[in-house]
Design an enzyme around this catalytic site. Structure first.
Site, PDB file in Angstrom:
ATOM      1  N   ASP A  96       0.831  -1.207   0.000  1.00  0.00           N
ATOM      2  CA  ASP A  96       0.000   0.000   0.000  1.00  0.00           C
ATOM      3  C   ASP A  96       0.862   1.253   0.000  1.00  0.00           C
ATOM      4  O   ASP A  96       1.994   1.258   0.474  1.00  0.00           O
ATOM      5  CB  ASP A  96      -0.946   0.004   1.200  1.00  0.00           C
ATOM      6  CG  ASP A  96      -0.233  -0.142   2.534  1.00  0.00           C
ATOM      7  OD1 ASP A  96       0.816  -0.798   2.575  1.00  0.00           O
ATOM      8  OD2 ASP A  96      -0.728   0.403   3.536  1.00  0.00           O
ATOM      9  N   GLU A 172       0.646  -1.564   5.724  1.00  0.00           N
ATOM     10  CA  GLU A 172       1.661  -0.951   6.579  1.00  0.00           C
ATOM     11  C   GLU A 172       1.431   0.548   6.744  1.00  0.00           C
ATOM     12  O   GLU A 172       1.694   1.103   7.806  1.00  0.00           O
ATOM     13  CB  GLU A 172       3.062  -1.215   6.001  1.00  0.00           C
ATOM     14  CG  GLU A 172       4.199  -0.966   6.977  1.00  0.00           C
ATOM     15  CD  GLU A 172       4.850   0.404   6.835  1.00  0.00           C
ATOM     16  OE1 GLU A 172       5.891   0.608   7.455  1.00  0.00           O
ATOM     17  OE2 GLU A 172       4.307   1.264   6.112  1.00  0.00           O
TER      18      GLU A 172
END
Length: 454
Positions: A96, A172
């Site tokens: 991400d 994350e």
């Protein structure tokens, strides 16, 4: 300190020759241009899975949800050689990338139109010799580096005694469930490296969170807590309102926010100064910032509001706890004299650091690889890289010595990525150890489908 199987200049030449910089650049750009905002990592994860499968790294998907899975591939694992070397080294990077939500009803309250229009949020390209775009910087550039590092080891014919885990994780960056934004759809770190560690079938001796560190390293990672400071007051029907001389005496708590933020600002400066932390593994300088404010209901405007909430992000060095912040904030609001204020943590993630003695072999390996790859020692990273959450925290939390290290963070060149891939490969070779020579190491007879895979 070199091991008896220390990497050599010959290893550097063989592995460097197996790294195709154009291939690495194309991989980073292709992966970086797959939209992968937090919560929408599936397509990028599938791409990594398919790439690993084509290259013979036997990937698996392990996820808390069908759409947000971790990808785990392996290389090596041929068993300890006669000299006893065969440690497992896990590389991880996140799928991400931070970006606006693209929900106009949310983004309008956080970003300017110019910021929202920035193409680097979700697009990557090569321009004037540098790679542009946030996805390259965080974190699919470093991810591409360790993928190509594994391919280069395989291409150059290096069998590894220990396992080299190749992992790509969702979540994350975030987000975090807060207030009405709750449930599994808002989970961030809990479904990434945390989930991977517990359910991913991995048993690393060491771990590297591959992220841009300008070729430095750190074994220190900060945590954070988000505190809600709920300032209470009285709702008063507007026609009946009598304004006091001072805003700090107003019944509407919105008028008292200024006094509270002044107190917070002074507290922040003192807290940050007292929170600086230095160890052999790095320097942490955790920071504090207000991230949101909420109060009242805009379309119900007749009587002000009785409550306004401020959301304060507080960085935590590896030795601090959320309770330390709780007590300090409560003392601050009592001294500020702004009225009733409730202080409550709505998110808590503590920071961690590796044991210096236990992580030393990994740092030595990175240093040896950097000396061979760049002709210079590997230095401790800039404190900014020790002052944020990175997924090496997950492994240090569970007593697996871990660092974060990687290429130039912002707008790296293709050569920067190639240099990082070389350093990752040489580090893996030293930590995992060379497989014994013969058919088992060559793999032709023993592993006909995947010579060096697990």
């Amino acid at each position: 300190m070199a091991t008896p199987q220390a990497i050599t200049g010959g290893d550097r030449e063989a592995i460097a020759a197996a790294i195709d910089t154009d291939e690495l650049t194309e991989l980073a750009l292709t992966l970086g241009n797959i939209p992968s905002r937090s919560g929408q990592e599936r397509e990028a994860g599938q791409f990594v899975h398919d790439w690993m499968a084509r290259e013979g790294f036997s990937p698996r998907k392990v996820g808390a949800t069908e759409d947000r899975f971790n990808v785990i591939g392996t290389y090596g694992g041929l068993g300890q050689n006669t000299k006893g070397f065969g440690k497992n080294l896990l590389f991880t990077a996140h799928l991400d990338t931070e970006s606006p939500t693209r929900d106009p009803d949310l983004d309008v309250h956080k970003y300017s139109p110019t910021t929202l229009a920035d193409p680097e949020w979700e697009r990557c390209w090569l321009e004037d010799g540098v790679l542009r775009g946030y996805p390259i910087a965080s974190d699919r550039g470093p991810m591409s580096c360790f993928l190509i590092a594994a391919k280069a080891l395989k291409t150059a014919g290096y069998g590894l005694a220990g396992k080299m885990y190749l992992t790509a994780c969702p979540g994350e960056i975030g987000p975090e469930p807060i207030e009405e934004h709750r449930g599994i759809g808002f989970l961030g770190k809990d479904i990434g490296a945390h989930y991977l560690f517990h359910h991913g079938g991995v048993a690393p001796d060491y771990a590297i969170a591959a992220e841009g560190c300008d070729f430095g390293w750190t074994s220190v990672g900060c945590g954070y807590a988000v505190f809600r400071l709920r300032l209470w007051g009285e709702g008063t029907f507007t026609p009946l309102l009598r304004h006091p001389d001072r805003a700090g005496d107003h019944p509407n708590p919105i008028y008292r926010v200024g006094k509270l933020t002044d107190a917070l600002h002074a507290w922040t400066r003192d807290w940050e100064a007292a929170s600086r932390y230095e160890s052999a593994g790095g320097i942490a300088e955790p920071k504090v910032q207000l991230c949101a404010i909420r109060g009242g209901v805009p379309f119900q405007f007749g009587d002000g509001t009785e409550v306004v909430s401020l959301y304060l992000e507080v960085g935590l060095n590896p030795r601090q706890k959320a309770a330390d912040v709780q007590h300090a904030l409560e003392a601050m609001v009592r001294a500020a004299g702004v009225g009733r204020v409730e202080v409550e943590p709505v998110v808590v993630r503590h920071g961690f650091e590796a044991d210096n003695a236990e992580v030393a072999p990994l740092i030595d390996a990175v240093d040896a690889a950097t000396r061979l790859g760049l002709g210079q020692p590997a230095a401790r990273a800039n404190p900014v890289y020790s002052s944020m959450w990175r997924d090496h925290n997950v492994f240090n939390m569970h007593r697996v010595p871990a660092i974060t290290t990687g290429p130039k963070r912002w707008r790296p060149t293709p050569k920067d990525l190639a240099d990082s891939a070389l350093i990752y490969a040489l580090t893996a070779l030293e930590i995992c150890g060379r497989a014994e020579q013969g058919e088992a190491a060559k793999g032709a007879a023993v592993y006909p489908d995947n010579p060096f895979g697990a």
